[in-house]
Design a protein around this motif. Structure first.
Motif, short mmCIF file in Angstrom:
data_model
loop_
_atom_site.label_atom_id
_atom_site.label_comp_id
_atom_site.label_asym_id
_atom_site.label_seq_id
_atom_site.Cartn_x
_atom_site.Cartn_y
_atom_site.Cartn_z
N ARG A 82 19.06 8.25 -5.01
CA ARG A 82 20.03 7.90 -3.57
C ARG A 82 19.40 6.74 -2.82
NH1 ARG A 82 17.00 13.25 -3.50
NH2 ARG A 82 16.10 12.60 -1.86
N VAL A 83 18.57 6.14 -3.52
CA VAL A 83 17.46 5.04 -2.89
C VAL A 83 18.47 3.57 -3.65
CG1 VAL A 83 15.66 6.45 -2.66
CG2 VAL A 83 15.75 4.25 -4.36
N VAL A 84 19.03 3.76 -4.31
CA VAL A 84 19.78 2.42 -5.24
C VAL A 84 20.82 2.20 -4.00
CG1 VAL A 84 21.43 1.83 -7.51
CG2 VAL A 84 19.40 3.72 -7.59
N GLY A 85 20.91 1.09 -3.88
CA GLY A 85 22.20 0.19 -2.98
C GLY A 85 21.26 0.06 -2.02
N LYS A 86 20.29 0.65 -1.85
CA LYS A 86 20.01 0.59 -0.22
C LYS A 86 18.06 -0.44 -0.27
CE LYS A 86 21.39 5.45 0.56
NZ LYS A 86 20.73 6.74 0.62
N ASN A 87 18.33 -0.84 1.31
CA ASN A 87 17.15 -1.87 1.21
C ASN A 87 16.04 -0.77 2.16
OD1 ASN A 87 15.01 -3.63 2.56
ND2 ASN A 87 16.30 -5.14 2.46
N MET A 88 14.60 -0.38 1.08
CA MET A 88 13.88 0.63 1.81
C MET A 88 12.97 -0.23 2.33
SD MET A 88 15.35 3.02 0.66
CE MET A 88 13.90 4.11 0.71
N MET A 89 12.90 -1.82 2.42
CA MET A 89 11.71 -2.65 3.06
C MET A 89 11.81 -1.86 4.65
SD MET A 89 11.75 -6.48 1.40
CE MET A 89 12.43 -6.76 2.78
N VAL A 90 11.86 -1.25 5.14
CA VAL A 90 12.63 -0.87 6.66
C VAL A 90 11.73 0.53 6.52
CG1 VAL A 90 13.79 -1.97 7.20
CG2 VAL A 90 14.77 0.35 6.68
N PHE A 91 11.30 1.21 5.32
CA PHE A 91 10.71 2.72 5.59
C PHE A 91 9.36 1.87 4.99
CE2 PHE A 91 14.91 3.24 5.01
CZ PHE A 91 15.05 4.21 5.57
N PRO A 92 7.90 3.20 5.68
CA PRO A 92 6.90 2.83 5.28
C PRO A 92 5.98 3.98 4.85
CG PRO A 92 7.14 3.29 7.83
CD PRO A 92 8.21 3.17 7.42
N ASP A 93 4.85 3.24 4.07
CA ASP A 93 4.30 4.29 3.55
C ASP A 93 3.50 5.72 4.31
OD1 ASP A 93 1.74 3.50 4.46
OD2 ASP A 93 0.59 3.59 2.37
N ALA A 94 2.91 6.73 4.15
CA ALA A 94 2.46 7.51 5.08
C ALA A 94 1.30 7.37 6.16
CB ALA A 94 1.98 8.62 4.02
N ASP A 95 0.43 5.97 6.23
CA ASP A 95 0.12 5.30 6.73
C ASP A 95 0.76 4.25 7.34
OD1 ASP A 95 -1.87 7.05 6.04
OD2 ASP A 95 -2.29 5.94 4.51
N GLY A 96 2.03 4.07 7.60
CA GLY A 96 2.51 3.32 8.49
C GLY A 96 2.51 1.63 7.48
N LYS A 97 2.74 1.55 6.64
CA LYS A 97 2.21 0.08 5.57
C LYS A 97 3.47 -0.21 4.43
CE LYS A 97 -0.38 -2.00 1.93
NZ LYS A 97 -1.43 -2.41 0.73
N TYR A 98 4.29 -1.58 5.22
CA TYR A 98 5.09 -1.72 4.83
C TYR A 98 4.97 -2.29 3.22
CZ TYR A 98 7.73 -0.59 9.04
OH TYR A 98 7.43 0.17 10.58
N TYR A 99 4.72 -1.57 2.44
CA TYR A 99 3.94 -1.86 1.35
C TYR A 99 5.51 -2.36 0.52
CZ TYR A 99 6.44 1.71 -0.67
OH TYR A 99 7.02 3.50 -1.25
N ARG A 100 6.98 -2.28 0.55
CA ARG A 100 8.13 -2.54 -0.04
C ARG A 100 8.33 -4.02 0.25
NH1 ARG A 100 9.97 2.82 1.43
NH2 ARG A 100 10.07 3.75 -0.40
N LYS A 101 8.13 -4.46 1.93
CA LYS A 101 8.02 -5.80 2.25
C LYS A 101 6.85 -6.66 1.49
CE LYS A 101 8.17 -8.19 6.50
NZ LYS A 101 7.80 -8.31 8.00
N GLU A 102 5.99 -6.16 1.32
CA GLU A 102 4.50 -6.60 1.35
C GLU A 102 4.61 -7.59 -0.21
OE1 GLU A 102 -0.55 -6.48 0.37
OE2 GLU A 102 1.09 -5.14 1.43
N ILE A 103 5.67 -6.37 -1.43
CA ILE A 103 6.03 -6.54 -2.62
C ILE A 103 6.97 -7.89 -2.96
CG2 ILE A 103 7.32 -5.85 -4.74
CD1 ILE A 103 5.57 -2.67 -3.82
N VAL A 104 7.88 -7.04 -1.82
CA VAL A 104 8.78 -8.77 -2.16
C VAL A 104 8.37 -10.51 -1.53
CG1 VAL A 104 11.09 -9.74 -0.75
CG2 VAL A 104 10.70 -7.33 -1.83
N GLU A 105 7.45 -9.90 -0.33
CA GLU A 105 6.63 -11.42 -0.31
C GLU A 105 5.77 -12.15 -1.26
OE1 GLU A 105 4.76 -10.06 3.29
OE2 GLU A 105 6.85 -10.52 4.44
N ILE A 106 5.35 -11.24 -1.35
CA ILE A 106 4.01 -11.72 -2.52
C ILE A 106 5.12 -12.05 -4.39
CG2 ILE A 106 2.23 -10.65 -4.92
CD1 ILE A 106 0.72 -9.09 -2.57
N ALA A 107 5.89 -11.54 -4.56
CA ALA A 107 6.69 -11.53 -5.71
C ALA A 107 7.20 -12.89 -5.42
CB ALA A 107 7.81 -10.58 -6.10
N LYS A 108 7.78 -13.19 -4.17
CA LYS A 108 8.92 -14.87 -3.66
C LYS A 108 7.11 -16.04 -3.51
CE LYS A 108 11.83 -12.99 -1.28
NZ LYS A 108 12.44 -12.92 0.94
#
Length: 150
Positions: A82-108
């Motif tokens: 269900r997440v394929v094709g969706k940008n999930m960076m706007v959804f934080p973890d349970a503590d409010g951390k935008y970890y997907r955004k962090e993954i993308v920033e570090i990867a770049k």
């Protein structure tokens, strides 16, 4: 003597938990490396197809390969289609951390790394500490996450 046996048991438990965590981390790195090798040999579209088709080569227990575009869009996910094709960076973890955004920033910026966060484990239905290992390849990020032992 009882105290010695208790301490020995405790030490064995701690060692086994540490070994388990290291083993799972090794699984995450191995699956990402396997994905990179497949990508180089067969190309991006073939890897996306194989991950979305749940190819067992990219799944090891609860550790699996997922693919993300540099804009955060999920390209492939063998467990949650269900997440394929969706940008999930706007959804934080349970503590409010935008970890997907962090993954993308570090990867770049660095090309690869680990990011820790808290996520609901579907096996236990509990919030648990999780970490994802990732590597950037071209315009795509290959990721594999592990739940950390309690």
């Amino acid at each position: 003597m009882k105290f010695f046996k208790l301490m020995l048991s405790a030490a064995c438990f701690i060692f086994s938990v540490s070994a388990l965590a290291a083993g799972k981390a090794d699984d995450a790195v191995a699956i990402v490396d396997k994905g990179l090798a497949y990508l180089q040999k067969n190309g991006k579209e073939a890897l996306i197809r194989e991950v979305n088709n749940k190819n067992p080569a990219f799944i090891r227990g609860d550790v699996y390969l997922a693919l993300r575009a540099l804009d955060g869009t999920t390209l492939a996910h063998p467990i949650n289609p269900r997440v394929v094709g969706k940008n999930m960076m706007v959804f934080p973890d349970a503590d409010g951390k935008y970890y997907r955004k962090e993954i993308v920033e570090i990867a770049k910026s660095k090309g690869k790394g680990w990011v820790s966060y808290r996520y609901s484990n579907p096996d236990s239905n509990e919030l648990e500490d999780k970490a994802t290992y990732f590597v950037r390849s071209g315009d795509m990020i290959l990721e594999a996450g592990i739940y950390k032992p309690k």
